[in-house]
Design a protein around this motif. Structure first.
Motif, PDB file in Angstrom:
ATOM      1  N   LEU A 116      -0.797  -7.909   4.472  1.00  0.00           N
ATOM      2  CA  LEU A 116      -0.095  -9.182   4.379  1.00  0.00           C
ATOM      3  C   LEU A 116       0.903  -9.082   3.243  1.00  0.00           C
ATOM      4  O   LEU A 116       0.526  -8.880   2.086  1.00  0.00           O
ATOM      5  CB  LEU A 116      -1.088 -10.319   4.092  1.00  0.00           C
ATOM      6  CG  LEU A 116      -2.045 -10.713   5.211  1.00  0.00           C
ATOM      7  CD1 LEU A 116      -3.037 -11.751   4.695  1.00  0.00           C
ATOM      8  CD2 LEU A 116      -1.289 -11.269   6.400  1.00  0.00           C
ATOM      9  N   LEU A 117       2.185  -9.175   3.574  1.00  0.00           N
ATOM     10  CA  LEU A 117       3.240  -9.028   2.576  1.00  0.00           C
ATOM     11  C   LEU A 117       4.150 -10.247   2.574  1.00  0.00           C
ATOM     12  O   LEU A 117       4.242 -10.976   3.563  1.00  0.00           O
ATOM     13  CB  LEU A 117       4.067  -7.770   2.839  1.00  0.00           C
ATOM     14  CG  LEU A 117       3.327  -6.427   2.812  1.00  0.00           C
ATOM     15  CD1 LEU A 117       4.302  -5.288   3.106  1.00  0.00           C
ATOM     16  CD2 LEU A 117       2.650  -6.198   1.465  1.00  0.00           C
ATOM     17  N   GLY A 118       4.842 -10.432   1.459  1.00  0.00           N
ATOM     18  CA  GLY A 118       5.761 -11.545   1.310  1.00  0.00           C
ATOM     19  C   GLY A 118       5.811 -11.955  -0.145  1.00  0.00           C
ATOM     20  O   GLY A 118       4.969 -11.555  -0.952  1.00  0.00           O
ATOM     21  N   GLN A 119       6.813 -12.759  -0.489  1.00  0.00           N
ATOM     22  CA  GLN A 119       6.955 -13.198  -1.875  1.00  0.00           C
ATOM     23  C   GLN A 119       5.841 -14.181  -2.238  1.00  0.00           C
ATOM     24  O   GLN A 119       5.063 -14.620  -1.377  1.00  0.00           O
ATOM     25  CB  GLN A 119       8.321 -13.865  -2.082  1.00  0.00           C
ATOM     26  CG  GLN A 119       8.497 -15.127  -1.288  1.00  0.00           C
ATOM     27  CD  GLN A 119       9.878 -15.747  -1.400  1.00  0.00           C
ATOM     28  OE1 GLN A 119      10.034 -16.924  -1.133  1.00  0.00           O
ATOM     29  NE2 GLN A 119      10.898 -14.975  -1.757  1.00  0.00           N
ATOM     30  N   TYR A 159      -5.511  -6.601   3.883  1.00  0.00           N
ATOM     31  CA  TYR A 159      -5.211  -6.564   2.458  1.00  0.00           C
ATOM     32  C   TYR A 159      -4.184  -7.644   2.136  1.00  0.00           C
ATOM     33  O   TYR A 159      -3.120  -7.707   2.755  1.00  0.00           O
ATOM     34  CB  TYR A 159      -4.641  -5.207   2.056  1.00  0.00           C
ATOM     35  CG  TYR A 159      -5.579  -4.044   2.273  1.00  0.00           C
ATOM     36  CD1 TYR A 159      -6.403  -3.599   1.247  1.00  0.00           C
ATOM     37  CD2 TYR A 159      -5.637  -3.389   3.496  1.00  0.00           C
ATOM     38  CE1 TYR A 159      -7.257  -2.517   1.441  1.00  0.00           C
ATOM     39  CE2 TYR A 159      -6.488  -2.314   3.695  1.00  0.00           C
ATOM     40  CZ  TYR A 159      -7.299  -1.884   2.669  1.00  0.00           C
ATOM     41  OH  TYR A 159      -8.143  -0.831   2.857  1.00  0.00           O
ATOM     42  N   ASP A 160      -4.509  -8.479   1.156  1.00  0.00           N
ATOM     43  CA  ASP A 160      -3.570  -9.480   0.653  1.00  0.00           C
ATOM     44  C   ASP A 160      -3.126  -9.032  -0.729  1.00  0.00           C
ATOM     45  O   ASP A 160      -3.901  -9.073  -1.684  1.00  0.00           O
ATOM     46  CB  ASP A 160      -4.261 -10.855   0.591  1.00  0.00           C
ATOM     47  CG  ASP A 160      -3.358 -11.935  -0.013  1.00  0.00           C
ATOM     48  OD1 ASP A 160      -2.146 -11.681  -0.166  1.00  0.00           O
ATOM     49  OD2 ASP A 160      -3.869 -13.027  -0.318  1.00  0.00           O
ATOM     50  N   VAL A 161      -1.883  -8.566  -0.817  1.00  0.00           N
ATOM     51  CA  VAL A 161      -1.363  -8.081  -2.098  1.00  0.00           C
ATOM     52  C   VAL A 161      -0.469  -9.145  -2.699  1.00  0.00           C
ATOM     53  O   VAL A 161       0.157  -9.925  -1.995  1.00  0.00           O
ATOM     54  CB  VAL A 161      -0.598  -6.755  -1.924  1.00  0.00           C
ATOM     55  CG1 VAL A 161      -1.523  -5.679  -1.421  1.00  0.00           C
ATOM     56  CG2 VAL A 161       0.582  -6.914  -0.983  1.00  0.00           C
ATOM     57  N   TRP A 205       2.286  -2.448  -4.084  1.00  0.00           N
ATOM     58  CA  TRP A 205       2.303  -2.402  -2.622  1.00  0.00           C
ATOM     59  C   TRP A 205       2.258  -0.976  -2.073  1.00  0.00           C
ATOM     60  O   TRP A 205       1.565  -0.705  -1.097  1.00  0.00           O
ATOM     61  CB  TRP A 205       3.567  -3.079  -2.092  1.00  0.00           C
ATOM     62  CG  TRP A 205       3.618  -4.556  -2.286  1.00  0.00           C
ATOM     63  CD1 TRP A 205       2.757  -5.330  -3.019  1.00  0.00           C
ATOM     64  CD2 TRP A 205       4.578  -5.449  -1.730  1.00  0.00           C
ATOM     65  NE1 TRP A 205       3.130  -6.640  -2.965  1.00  0.00           N
ATOM     66  CE2 TRP A 205       4.238  -6.753  -2.181  1.00  0.00           C
ATOM     67  CE3 TRP A 205       5.694  -5.290  -0.914  1.00  0.00           C
ATOM     68  CZ2 TRP A 205       4.984  -7.876  -1.832  1.00  0.00           C
ATOM     69  CZ3 TRP A 205       6.431  -6.408  -0.568  1.00  0.00           C
ATOM     70  CH2 TRP A 205       6.073  -7.682  -1.015  1.00  0.00           C
ATOM     71  N   LEU A 206       3.015  -0.074  -2.679  1.00  0.00           N
ATOM     72  CA  LEU A 206       3.274   1.254  -2.102  1.00  0.00           C
ATOM     73  C   LEU A 206       2.018   2.022  -1.709  1.00  0.00           C
ATOM     74  O   LEU A 206       1.962   2.576  -0.606  1.00  0.00           O
ATOM     75  CB  LEU A 206       4.137   2.081  -3.061  1.00  0.00           C
ATOM     76  CG  LEU A 206       4.745   3.356  -2.479  1.00  0.00           C
ATOM     77  CD1 LEU A 206       5.630   3.035  -1.274  1.00  0.00           C
ATOM     78  CD2 LEU A 206       5.549   4.094  -3.540  1.00  0.00           C
ATOM     79  N   PRO A 207       0.977   2.100  -2.555  1.00  0.00           N
ATOM     80  CA  PRO A 207      -0.211   2.879  -2.156  1.00  0.00           C
ATOM     81  C   PRO A 207      -0.872   2.372  -0.872  1.00  0.00           C
ATOM     82  O   PRO A 207      -1.580   3.133  -0.207  1.00  0.00           O
ATOM     83  CB  PRO A 207      -1.158   2.720  -3.359  1.00  0.00           C
ATOM     84  CG  PRO A 207      -0.273   2.386  -4.508  1.00  0.00           C
ATOM     85  CD  PRO A 207       0.837   1.574  -3.928  1.00  0.00           C
ATOM     86  N   TYR A 208      -0.645   1.119  -0.515  1.00  0.00           N
ATOM     87  CA  TYR A 208      -1.288   0.547   0.668  1.00  0.00           C
ATOM     88  C   TYR A 208      -0.461   0.765   1.941  1.00  0.00           C
ATOM     89  O   TYR A 208      -0.882   0.368   3.023  1.00  0.00           O
ATOM     90  CB  TYR A 208      -1.545  -0.946   0.446  1.00  0.00           C
ATOM     91  CG  TYR A 208      -2.629  -1.191  -0.573  1.00  0.00           C
ATOM     92  CD1 TYR A 208      -3.947  -1.337  -0.191  1.00  0.00           C
ATOM     93  CD2 TYR A 208      -2.323  -1.231  -1.930  1.00  0.00           C
ATOM     94  CE1 TYR A 208      -4.951  -1.532  -1.130  1.00  0.00           C
ATOM     95  CE2 TYR A 208      -3.321  -1.432  -2.879  1.00  0.00           C
ATOM     96  CZ  TYR A 208      -4.625  -1.576  -2.476  1.00  0.00           C
ATOM     97  OH  TYR A 208      -5.615  -1.752  -3.413  1.00  0.00           O
ATOM     98  N   PHE A 209       0.711   1.396   1.807  1.00  0.00           N
ATOM     99  CA  PHE A 209       1.545   1.674   2.972  1.00  0.00           C
ATOM    100  C   PHE A 209       0.999   2.837   3.800  1.00  0.00           C
ATOM    101  O   PHE A 209       1.352   2.996   4.966  1.00  0.00           O
ATOM    102  CB  PHE A 209       2.980   2.001   2.550  1.00  0.00           C
ATOM    103  CG  PHE A 209       3.778   0.792   2.122  1.00  0.00           C
ATOM    104  CD1 PHE A 209       3.201  -0.448   1.991  1.00  0.00           C
ATOM    105  CD2 PHE A 209       5.132   0.913   1.847  1.00  0.00           C
ATOM    106  CE1 PHE A 209       3.936  -1.554   1.599  1.00  0.00           C
ATOM    107  CE2 PHE A 209       5.887  -0.189   1.452  1.00  0.00           C
ATOM    108  CZ  PHE A 209       5.278  -1.421   1.336  1.00  0.00           C
ATOM    109  N   CYS A 250      11.448  -2.924   6.352  1.00  0.00           N
ATOM    110  CA  CYS A 250      11.988  -2.320   7.577  1.00  0.00           C
ATOM    111  C   CYS A 250      12.520  -0.914   7.316  1.00  0.00           C
ATOM    112  O   CYS A 250      12.455  -0.042   8.184  1.00  0.00           O
ATOM    113  CB  CYS A 250      13.102  -3.198   8.162  1.00  0.00           C
ATOM    114  SG  CYS A 250      12.544  -4.803   8.748  1.00  0.00           S
ATOM    115  N   SER A 251      13.067  -0.683   6.121  1.00  0.00           N
ATOM    116  CA  SER A 251      13.701   0.602   5.798  1.00  0.00           C
ATOM    117  C   SER A 251      12.695   1.675   5.394  1.00  0.00           C
ATOM    118  O   SER A 251      13.038   2.869   5.381  1.00  0.00           O
ATOM    119  CB  SER A 251      14.713   0.412   4.656  1.00  0.00           C
ATOM    120  OG  SER A 251      15.682  -0.558   4.980  1.00  0.00           O
ATOM    121  N   SER A 252      11.487   1.286   5.043  1.00  0.00           N
ATOM    122  CA  SER A 252      10.508   2.239   4.527  1.00  0.00           C
ATOM    123  C   SER A 252      10.122   3.272   5.588  1.00  0.00           C
ATOM    124  O   SER A 252       9.666   2.929   6.683  1.00  0.00           O
ATOM    125  CB  SER A 252       9.261   1.490   4.047  1.00  0.00           C
ATOM    126  OG  SER A 252       8.236   2.397   3.716  1.00  0.00           O
TER     127      SER A 252
END
Length: 467
Positions: A69-72, A308-310, A320-324, A363-365
């Motif tokens: 779960l991602l977002g500001q 996962y709620d980061v 965030w990155l390690p959870y990608f 989107c770019s990752s």
């Protein structure tokens, strides 16, 4: 006697020769050597055990759907997670529901205190006419006195109950005057581990070794203090002059503030029990990562989900990155009602612009190039309210141009913006599922979650070459 027999090792192995004990080894040296060897074996066994445990976890997660779960910040991630748990982990949700009572009362008290702070600053600034000055000086100072228990004790008591450290309980005690930004007072937070411990110790004796009874006196004391102030809070909240002052100062209360302030009669009774909607709207910022395992399908062979709620604030995005890695789906929350709001962390940045920048990065990752993307254009209900109140979107979003200032047109425009970002920024062609949501609406969100579940499971099976 042969040398190999004396040392009990293979003399053709150079490592064995080096590590062999001395032929003149004394009993004390032998005891010390054996102690060192035992310690080394213990460390080796511990490492082996950790490796076995890690392999077991990896094996378990191989058959698990991993969701991010991602977002500001304040985009609705935690509320979305609550909806998942309410729908797919109902028993545990009901067990924990009573634990949210302290959080709900804290939300209510902080909203009332934010209004009091704003009134105090309004009087200090003397930015009103003579008649208004008389009204503020004679009328609202009395309310500030009557509501002083909320400022002096109730908020601190509830924070302490939720596990806050002393320095986190009274951040407003400073040598310089309080300055309010167009937002509430600094947001209260707890550590994820502290919050989990609180949940476990307030579910009742049948669930854990501790009982809600140990915290109930503090909660009852806070409830009674709120009950004693509730009529004054209602009068203050519903006063037209106060509402005009909040609008003039652009004081933005939490999205749930009006819900809890309007429900104060129900919340301030001694035997109050939180409802699903109460818990869904309650806000508690937790640091660190929250993760929950869910079984989203009745089929025993269906894979479990780990969600996962980061954190979404700028200071938390580095985590965030390690959870990608090996994530199956990303659910991105974009609050489309925030076109006229600024980031708490940086008042120069528009919140909607920040959401689009984050979405472009997702989107770019390349790490997420094969990940299913799900976009929630969230807070449609608040967008409708703002447009109904006559707020012009193109004033804050010039690119909107002369399109009709209507909810459906705004949603259509922003949907296309986010969809174009997927098409232009993704490393390879991909499908993105877009939903217009109000995640505080449990009925419509439940339908959305079923659709999300089915889409993710189809994608998961396809990725596993089983489709």
């Amino acid at each position: 006697m042969a040398l190999g027999t004396i040392f009990q090792h293979d003399t053709t192995d150079p490592l064995a020769v080096i590590t062999a004990p001395s032929p003149n080894e004394s009993p004390e040296e032998k005891a010390a050597r054996e102690e060192r060897e035992a310690e080394a074996r213990g460390i080796s066994d511990l490492i082996d055990e950790e490796l076995r445990a890690e392999r077991a976890v990896r094996k378990k997660e191989e058959g698990m759907v991993k969701i991010l779960l991602l977002g500001q910040g304040e985009s609705g991630k935690s509320t979305t997670l609550k909806n998942f748990r309410m729908r797919f982990a109902r028993d545990k949700w009901i067990e924990e529901r009573a634990s949210w009572r302290a959080v709900i009362l804290l939300n209510l008290v902080r909203s009332a205190n934010t209004i009091l702070h704003a009134l105090s600053q309004e009087m200090d600034d003397e930015q009103f006419g003579l008649d208004d000055a008389f009204t503020f000086d004679d009328y609202y100072r009395r309310y500030r006195l009557r509501l002083s228990p909320l400022l002096q004790g109730v908020e601190s008591n509830l924070k302490r109950l939720l596990g806050a450290q002393p320095e986190e309980i009274e951040p407003q005690k400073q040598t310089h005057p309080i300055t309010l930004s167009p937002r509430t007072s600094p947001e209260f937070f707890v550590r994820s581990r502290t919050w989990r411990n609180f949940l476990q110790t307030t579910r009742g004796p049948e669930v854990s070794g501790c009982s809600l009874e140990q915290d109930l006196p503090d909660i009852i004391d806070s409830t009674e203090a709120i009950a004693n102030c509730k009529d004054d809070i209602k009068t203050l909240w519903r006063n037209d002059i106060v509402q005009a002052m909040l609008a003039k100062r652009r004081i933005r209360l939490e999205d749930s503030a009006s819900f809890f302030l309007d429900a104060i009669d129900r919340l301030s009774v001694r035997d109050y029990e939180p409802t699903d909607e109460d818990v869904l709207r309650a806000r508690l910022r937790t640091l660190d990562i929250q993760e929950h395992e869910l079984r989203v399908d009745d089929d025993a062979d269906a894979p479990k989900w780990k969600i996962y709620d980061v954190g979404g604030s700028r200071t938390q995005r580095h985590a965030w990155l390690p959870y990608f890695d090996k994530v199956n789906a990303v659910i991105f929350l974009a609050p489309i009602s925030c076109f006229d709001e600024r980031l708490i962390e940086d008042s120069r940045v528009n919140r909607l612009e920040d959401s689009l920048i984050l979405w472009r990065a997702i989107c770019s990752s390349k790490l997420l190039s094969r990940t299913i993307l799900i976009l929630f254009l969230n807070k449609i209900d608040i967008l409708e309210e703002k447009i109904r109140d006559g707020i012009m979107v193109n004033r804050f979003l010039p690119s909107y141009g002369h399109r009709p200032n209507e909810t459906s047109e705004v949603v259509k425009y922003l949907r296309q913006k986010f969809k174009d970002t997927v098409r232009h920024c993704s490393p390879e062609p991909r499908t993105c599922h877009i939903y217009t949501t109000s995640v505080t609406d449990t009925k419509t969100t439940a339908v959305t979650l079923i659709s999300v579940r089915d889409g993710v499971l189809r994608g998961y099976l396809k990725q596993a070459d089983l489709f």
